[in-house]
Motif scaffolding. Structure first.
Motif, PDB file in Angstrom:
ATOM      1  N   SER A  76       5.686  15.682  -2.140  1.00  0.00           N
ATOM      2  CA  SER A  76       5.225  14.150  -2.370  1.00  0.00           C
ATOM      3  C   SER A  76       3.708  13.784  -1.992  1.00  0.00           C
ATOM      4  O   SER A  76       2.966  13.089  -2.574  1.00  0.00           O
ATOM      5  N   SER A  77       3.291  14.611  -0.873  1.00  0.00           N
ATOM      6  CA  SER A  77       1.840  14.352  -0.192  1.00  0.00           C
ATOM      7  C   SER A  77       0.916  14.695  -1.646  1.00  0.00           C
ATOM      8  O   SER A  77      -0.308  14.625  -1.336  1.00  0.00           O
ATOM      9  N   ASP A 100       6.634   3.911 -11.243  1.00  0.00           N
ATOM     10  CA  ASP A 100       6.927   4.257 -12.370  1.00  0.00           C
ATOM     11  C   ASP A 100       7.133   5.765 -12.276  1.00  0.00           C
ATOM     12  O   ASP A 100       7.973   6.601 -12.717  1.00  0.00           O
ATOM     13  N   PHE A 101       5.755   6.398 -11.824  1.00  0.00           N
ATOM     14  CA  PHE A 101       5.433   7.685 -12.065  1.00  0.00           C
ATOM     15  C   PHE A 101       6.517   8.488 -10.882  1.00  0.00           C
ATOM     16  O   PHE A 101       7.151   9.304 -11.219  1.00  0.00           O
ATOM     17  N   THR A 102       6.780   8.080  -9.690  1.00  0.00           N
ATOM     18  CA  THR A 102       7.538   8.502  -8.758  1.00  0.00           C
ATOM     19  C   THR A 102       8.899   8.504  -8.999  1.00  0.00           C
ATOM     20  O   THR A 102       9.793   9.480  -8.970  1.00  0.00           O
ATOM     21  N   LYS A 103       9.352   7.383  -9.700  1.00  0.00           N
ATOM     22  CA  LYS A 103      10.679   7.358 -10.365  1.00  0.00           C
ATOM     23  C   LYS A 103      10.819   8.357 -11.398  1.00  0.00           C
ATOM     24  O   LYS A 103      12.125   9.124 -11.580  1.00  0.00           O
ATOM     25  N   HIS A 106      -2.693   2.057 -10.869  1.00  0.00           N
ATOM     26  CA  HIS A 106      -2.049   1.039 -10.065  1.00  0.00           C
ATOM     27  C   HIS A 106      -0.878   1.238  -9.450  1.00  0.00           C
ATOM     28  O   HIS A 106      -0.151   2.094  -9.982  1.00  0.00           O
ATOM     29  N   HIS A 107      -0.449   0.080  -8.501  1.00  0.00           N
ATOM     30  CA  HIS A 107       0.922   0.207  -7.773  1.00  0.00           C
ATOM     31  C   HIS A 107       2.066   0.407  -8.622  1.00  0.00           C
ATOM     32  O   HIS A 107       2.838   1.269  -8.532  1.00  0.00           O
ATOM     33  N   ALA A 114       0.701  -1.190  -0.047  1.00  0.00           N
ATOM     34  CA  ALA A 114      -0.008  -0.114  -0.114  1.00  0.00           C
ATOM     35  C   ALA A 114       0.749   1.442  -0.010  1.00  0.00           C
ATOM     36  O   ALA A 114       0.432   2.258   0.206  1.00  0.00           O
ATOM     37  N   THR A 115       2.291   1.063  -0.057  1.00  0.00           N
ATOM     38  CA  THR A 115       3.082   2.023  -0.101  1.00  0.00           C
ATOM     39  C   THR A 115       4.001   2.438  -1.503  1.00  0.00           C
ATOM     40  O   THR A 115       4.171   1.276  -1.890  1.00  0.00           O
ATOM     41  N   VAL A 116       4.421   3.527  -1.782  1.00  0.00           N
ATOM     42  CA  VAL A 116       5.642   3.501  -2.705  1.00  0.00           C
ATOM     43  C   VAL A 116       6.412   4.471  -2.218  1.00  0.00           C
ATOM     44  O   VAL A 116       6.285   5.244  -1.170  1.00  0.00           O
ATOM     45  N   PHE A 117       7.723   4.573  -2.628  1.00  0.00           N
ATOM     46  CA  PHE A 117       8.479   5.246  -2.153  1.00  0.00           C
ATOM     47  C   PHE A 117       8.362   6.759  -2.967  1.00  0.00           C
ATOM     48  O   PHE A 117       8.078   6.731  -4.243  1.00  0.00           O
ATOM     49  N   SER A 118       8.779   7.957  -2.213  1.00  0.00           N
ATOM     50  CA  SER A 118       8.780   9.381  -2.692  1.00  0.00           C
ATOM     51  C   SER A 118       9.673   9.469  -3.694  1.00  0.00           C
ATOM     52  O   SER A 118      10.766   8.802  -3.621  1.00  0.00           O
TER      53      SER A 118
END
Ligand SMILES: NC(=O)c1ccc[n+]([C@@H]2O[C@H](COP(=O)([O-])OP(=O)(O)OC[C@H]3O[C@@H](n4cnc5c(N)ncnc54)[C@H](OP(=O)(O)O)[C@@H]3O)[C@@H](O)[C@H]2O)c1
Length: 219
Positions: A20-21, A175-178, A169-170, A7-11
């Motif tokens: 990030s929020s 991919d987006f945050t990277k 999806h996760h 349920a989490t991803v890296f910022s």
């Protein structure tokens, strides 16, 4: 708070916590539409409707990916801000209620390859008219109306795809945050409030903001 790792991803490494929020939902829904479904390419034309929370990110993400962005708004002042964020062409939808015709004019009769649809209702029929051939409308919201009347002839003549989008999806969010560490997007934050000012923050949200309202627990 204890969360399952799924349920989490890296910022993004280059983002502050406040930046990030802003990313889940309003930002990510654009990435999921334009990149996952739309395979957006540099040089594509993207129509963004209004300058609400979703649309500001649509302008920033699409222009960072090399697209040409056309924005509609009820306010000339907000259209100027949209240009500062990367929009290349703008249309005031109050003075140009037939904005789909303006889109065709601004694209030399070719239309746009992607529309991030947040208005719904009567806007869907106009969006079909603003499209190029064999391309996408991503239905993200329905600020005007949840029901829409669609002329099926226009739809088939354009060979248009109308794609419903529910955030994403996760794996795509990762991919987006990277990607955000590589492409230059500074989330638009209207105001940062402390937790003690939460009531003011929600009041501000209710009356409308340009960009995100953040409540910072460390402030
Ligand atoms: N599917 C999903 O996963 C997903 C994710 C996030 C949000 N949403 C939905 O997406 C929609 C937009 O969310 P938001 O947070 O961006 O909303 P918002 O910040 O409240 O957007 C308000 C802005 O929308 C524009 N607008 C309103 N009516 C319009 C119309 N008839 N024509 C053109 N623009 C119009 C206006 O822009 P101007 O002031 O510039 O005229 C207004 O300021 C909502 O329905 C929301 O529920 C869905």
């Amino acid at each position: 708070m204890v969360l399952n790792e799924n349920a989490t991803v890296f910022s993004p490494e280059t983002y502050t916590d406040n930046q990030s929020s802003t990313l889940p939902v309003a930002a990510f829904v654009n990435w999921f539409s334009l990149v996952e479904y739309g395979n957006i390419k540099a040089g594509d034309k993207v129509l963004v409707q209004g300058t609400g929370g979703v649309s500001i990110f649509a302008i920033q993400i699409a222009s960072a990916l090399g697209a040409e962005v056309i924005v509609t708004s009820s306010s000339d002042e907000k259209l100027e801000k949209a240009k500062e964020l990367g929009a290349s062409k703008v249309i005031n939808y109050k003075t140009h209620p037939d904005w789909e015709k303006e889109v065709q004019k601004l694209t030399n009769g070719k239309g746009v390859e992607h529309i991030v649809e947040v208005v719904g209702g009567s806007s869907i029929a106009k969006s079909i008219e603003a499209l190029a051939f064999q391309v996408h409308i991503y239905v993200v919201g329905f600020l005007e109306n949840m029901e829409a009347e669609v002329n099926l002839f226009s739809l088939l003549a354009k060979q248009a795809r109308i794609q419903g989008i529910n955030v994403g999806h996760h794996r795509a969010f990762e991919d987006f945050t990277k990607a955000l560490d590589q492409i230059n997007i500074d989330p638009v934050i209207d105001t940062v409030y402390s937790f003690d000012q939460a009531k003011e923050a929600y009041e501000h949200q209710m009356k409308g903001a340009f960009g995100k309202i953040v409540i910072d627990f460390n402030k």
